[in-house]
Write a protein that holds these residues in place. Sequence first.
Motif, PDB file in Angstrom:
ATOM      1  N   LYS A  16      28.226   5.130  19.582  1.00  0.00           N
ATOM      2  CA  LYS A  16      27.442   4.546  20.677  1.00  0.00           C
ATOM      3  C   LYS A  16      27.829   5.070  22.058  1.00  0.00           C
ATOM      4  CE  LYS A  16      25.396   1.516  17.985  1.00  0.00           C
ATOM      5  NZ  LYS A  16      24.026   1.857  17.551  1.00  0.00           N
ATOM      6  N   TYR A  17      26.828   5.047  22.926  1.00  0.00           N
ATOM      7  CA  TYR A  17      27.012   5.247  24.379  1.00  0.00           C
ATOM      8  C   TYR A  17      27.051   3.858  25.001  1.00  0.00           C
ATOM      9  CZ  TYR A  17      24.417   5.451  28.903  1.00  0.00           C
ATOM     10  OH  TYR A  17      23.965   5.265  30.176  1.00  0.00           O
ATOM     11  N   TRP A  18      28.126   3.556  25.728  1.00  0.00           N
ATOM     12  CA  TRP A  18      28.209   2.225  26.351  1.00  0.00           C
ATOM     13  C   TRP A  18      29.108   2.347  27.584  1.00  0.00           C
ATOM     14  CZ3 TRP A  18      25.026  -1.602  25.805  1.00  0.00           C
ATOM     15  CH2 TRP A  18      25.357  -2.899  26.229  1.00  0.00           C
ATOM     16  N   LYS A  20      29.240   4.187  31.936  1.00  0.00           N
ATOM     17  CA  LYS A  20      28.902   5.393  32.703  1.00  0.00           C
ATOM     18  C   LYS A  20      30.105   5.892  33.512  1.00  0.00           C
ATOM     19  CE  LYS A  20      24.429   3.166  33.389  1.00  0.00           C
ATOM     20  NZ  LYS A  20      23.470   3.785  32.518  1.00  0.00           N
ATOM     21  N   SER A 101      13.312   2.478  25.373  1.00  0.00           N
ATOM     22  CA  SER A 101      13.500   3.215  26.630  1.00  0.00           C
ATOM     23  C   SER A 101      13.829   4.669  26.330  1.00  0.00           C
ATOM     24  CB  SER A 101      14.565   2.563  27.515  1.00  0.00           C
ATOM     25  OG  SER A 101      15.852   2.821  27.043  1.00  0.00           O
ATOM     26  N   GLY A 132      16.715   9.079  33.564  1.00  0.00           N
ATOM     27  CA  GLY A 132      15.912   7.883  33.341  1.00  0.00           C
ATOM     28  C   GLY A 132      16.636   6.889  32.448  1.00  0.00           C
ATOM     29  N   SER A 133      17.229   7.388  31.368  1.00  0.00           N
ATOM     30  CA  SER A 133      17.927   6.529  30.414  1.00  0.00           C
ATOM     31  C   SER A 133      18.843   7.447  29.595  1.00  0.00           C
ATOM     32  CB  SER A 133      16.898   5.852  29.507  1.00  0.00           C
ATOM     33  OG  SER A 133      17.512   4.854  28.733  1.00  0.00           O
ATOM     34  N   GLY A 134      20.126   7.106  29.563  1.00  0.00           N
ATOM     35  CA  GLY A 134      21.094   8.004  28.926  1.00  0.00           C
ATOM     36  C   GLY A 134      20.698   8.354  27.500  1.00  0.00           C
ATOM     37  N   ARG A 138      18.749  12.117  24.084  1.00  0.00           N
ATOM     38  CA  ARG A 138      18.935  12.440  22.657  1.00  0.00           C
ATOM     39  C   ARG A 138      17.602  12.503  21.922  1.00  0.00           C
ATOM     40  NH1 ARG A 138      23.227   7.894  22.644  1.00  0.00           N
ATOM     41  NH2 ARG A 138      21.416   6.900  21.703  1.00  0.00           N
ATOM     42  N   SER A 187      20.398  -3.033  28.207  1.00  0.00           N
ATOM     43  CA  SER A 187      21.568  -2.185  27.921  1.00  0.00           C
ATOM     44  C   SER A 187      22.277  -1.840  29.218  1.00  0.00           C
ATOM     45  CB  SER A 187      21.148  -0.871  27.272  1.00  0.00           C
ATOM     46  OG  SER A 187      20.463  -1.086  26.092  1.00  0.00           O
ATOM     47  N   ARG A 188      21.482  -1.448  30.217  1.00  0.00           N
ATOM     48  CA  ARG A 188      22.100  -1.004  31.466  1.00  0.00           C
ATOM     49  C   ARG A 188      22.914  -2.122  32.108  1.00  0.00           C
ATOM     50  NH1 ARG A 188      19.192   3.068  35.456  1.00  0.00           N
ATOM     51  NH2 ARG A 188      19.233   4.116  33.441  1.00  0.00           N
ATOM     52  N   MET A 191      26.018  -2.863  29.886  1.00  0.00           N
ATOM     53  CA  MET A 191      27.146  -1.908  29.964  1.00  0.00           C
ATOM     54  C   MET A 191      27.806  -1.968  31.341  1.00  0.00           C
ATOM     55  SD  MET A 191      25.587   1.977  29.743  1.00  0.00           S
ATOM     56  CE  MET A 191      24.356   1.730  28.477  1.00  0.00           C
ATOM     57  N   MET A 238      31.783  -1.403  20.094  1.00  0.00           N
ATOM     58  CA  MET A 238      30.951  -1.554  21.298  1.00  0.00           C
ATOM     59  C   MET A 238      30.678  -3.035  21.550  1.00  0.00           C
ATOM     60  SD  MET A 238      26.978  -0.535  21.815  1.00  0.00           S
ATOM     61  CE  MET A 238      26.210  -2.144  21.965  1.00  0.00           C
ATOM     62  N   ASP A 278      22.372  -2.234  18.239  1.00  0.00           N
ATOM     63  CA  ASP A 278      22.401  -1.873  19.662  1.00  0.00           C
ATOM     64  C   ASP A 278      22.394  -3.135  20.511  1.00  0.00           C
ATOM     65  OD1 ASP A 278      22.600   1.016  19.526  1.00  0.00           O
ATOM     66  OD2 ASP A 278      20.721   0.859  18.430  1.00  0.00           O
ATOM     67  N   ALA A 279      21.935  -3.020  21.756  1.00  0.00           N
ATOM     68  CA  ALA A 279      22.012  -4.159  22.674  1.00  0.00           C
ATOM     69  C   ALA A 279      20.859  -5.123  22.419  1.00  0.00           C
ATOM     70  CB  ALA A 279      22.000  -3.656  24.111  1.00  0.00           C
TER      71      ALA A 279
HETATM   72  C1  DP6 Z   1      23.443   0.255  22.967  1.00  0.00           C
HETATM   73  O1  DP6 Z   1      20.337   4.567  27.304  1.00  0.00           O
HETATM   74  O2  DP6 Z   1      19.327   2.260  27.462  1.00  0.00           O
HETATM   75  O3  DP6 Z   1      21.526   1.654  22.735  1.00  0.00           O
HETATM   76  O4  DP6 Z   1      21.386   4.957  30.487  1.00  0.00           O
HETATM   77  O5  DP6 Z   1      21.522   2.670  31.436  1.00  0.00           O
HETATM   78  O6  DP6 Z   1      19.341   3.517  30.579  1.00  0.00           O
HETATM   79  P1  DP6 Z   1      20.844   3.557  30.436  1.00  0.00           P
HETATM   80  O7  DP6 Z   1      21.196   2.927  29.016  1.00  0.00           O
HETATM   81  P2  DP6 Z   1      20.525   3.130  27.597  1.00  0.00           P
HETATM   82  O8  DP6 Z   1      21.706   2.534  26.669  1.00  0.00           O
HETATM   83  C2  DP6 Z   1      21.731   2.663  25.294  1.00  0.00           C
HETATM   84  C3  DP6 Z   1      22.831   1.821  24.759  1.00  0.00           C
HETATM   85  C4  DP6 Z   1      22.832   1.633  23.257  1.00  0.00           C
HETATM   86  C5  DP6 Z   1      23.706   2.657  22.560  1.00  0.00           C
HETATM   87  C6  DP6 Z   1      23.149   4.047  22.429  1.00  0.00           C
HETATM   88  O9  DP6 Z   1      21.931   4.233  22.274  1.00  0.00           O
HETATM   89  O10 DP6 Z   1      23.965   4.989  22.428  1.00  0.00           O
END
Ligand code: DP6
Length: 322
Positions: A16-18, A20, A101, A132-134, A138, A187-188, A191, A238, A278-279
């Motif tokens: 996961k990305y969580w 910045k 998103s 726009g969204s991390g 992907r 999510s934003r 996190m 996460m 996820d969130a």
């Molecule tokens: C829990 O990409 O929606 O889905 O960059 O702030 O727009 P921002 O966040 P976002 O976060 C995704 C969080 C997640 C984990 C993931 O997809 O890696």
Amino acid sequence: MNTATARAGANIALVKYWGKRDPRLNLPAAGSLSITLADLETVTRIEVDQGLDADRFELDGRSADPRPVAAVLDLLRPAGGPRCRVVSRNNFPTGAGLASSASGHAALVVAAAAIFCPQMGSGDLAAIARRGSGSASRSLFGGFCQLHAGVAEDGSDCRVEGLEEAGYWPLEVVVAITDAGPKAVSSRAGMNRTMATSPYYPAWVASVSADLERARRAVADRDFDELAEVSEHSALKMHASALAAQPGLLYWNAATVACLRRVRELRDQGVGVFFTVDAGPQVKAVCLPGQADRVAASLASIAGVEQVLRSGLGPGARLVES
Ligand code: DP6
């Protein structure tokens, strides 16, 4: 070109990305690794309209706040360039923790680039989608990919690496929807709160690179058991960091937990399946080829599961018509 339409599949992070490292440029604090889905998708049509004095945005048949869309368009169109009518549709519940998103921003960027910057390559498109969204960066790629956090202040080394195309390992995903309504904390926001207040956040960030190495190796070896272990670990870790925020972020409901337990029971019975969350309260069950029928039937029978969606892995965001 005055109109363009693009489609993008949602993606699901296994690592996961969580959090910045730079909120302004939206640079992630750590890398992430995901699979792109074939059947949960956003289709977005952009039409340049010289008669408009502001961008218009319609999402799933309703007029919506155009500002996030305008911010992405402004990264691609010339200063003072024409305003646009943007019509976007998801074939799955929007804003419920199903990566709308990600697919939304990816489709938007691909369609807008076709109009304003047709020469732009996929790396630059991914960087704009990331603003726009991390997670959106992907969805520019199909199959398996990794978003690298990088260390450069300007984000130039924060890039997406395509690992394998969808056909390399045709895993299937079963999504158990336990609450289709919009989630309470995005999510934003979630996190950001975790970064600011969770004592576990530094430990989370410090541990992601080892998870990424493990997951990359598991994909390279098509080692499902190893991918299952590291993916469940990343998802639970996460949520542990988010639970420890103040106030704590509790994205799950009772049916979420029941689905997590059921996935583990199925795995104990020899079914090739693991979970990620996820969130939001939905559970994504990643299945070995041939296992999704059994997993979908089992999750659908759980009290509180409203709907079960299924998808194979698919390609990256693409133009569908110009
Ligand atoms: C829990 O990409 O929606 O889905 O960059 O702030 O727009 P921002 O966040 P976002 O976060 C995704 C969080 C997640 C984990 C993931 O997809 O890696």
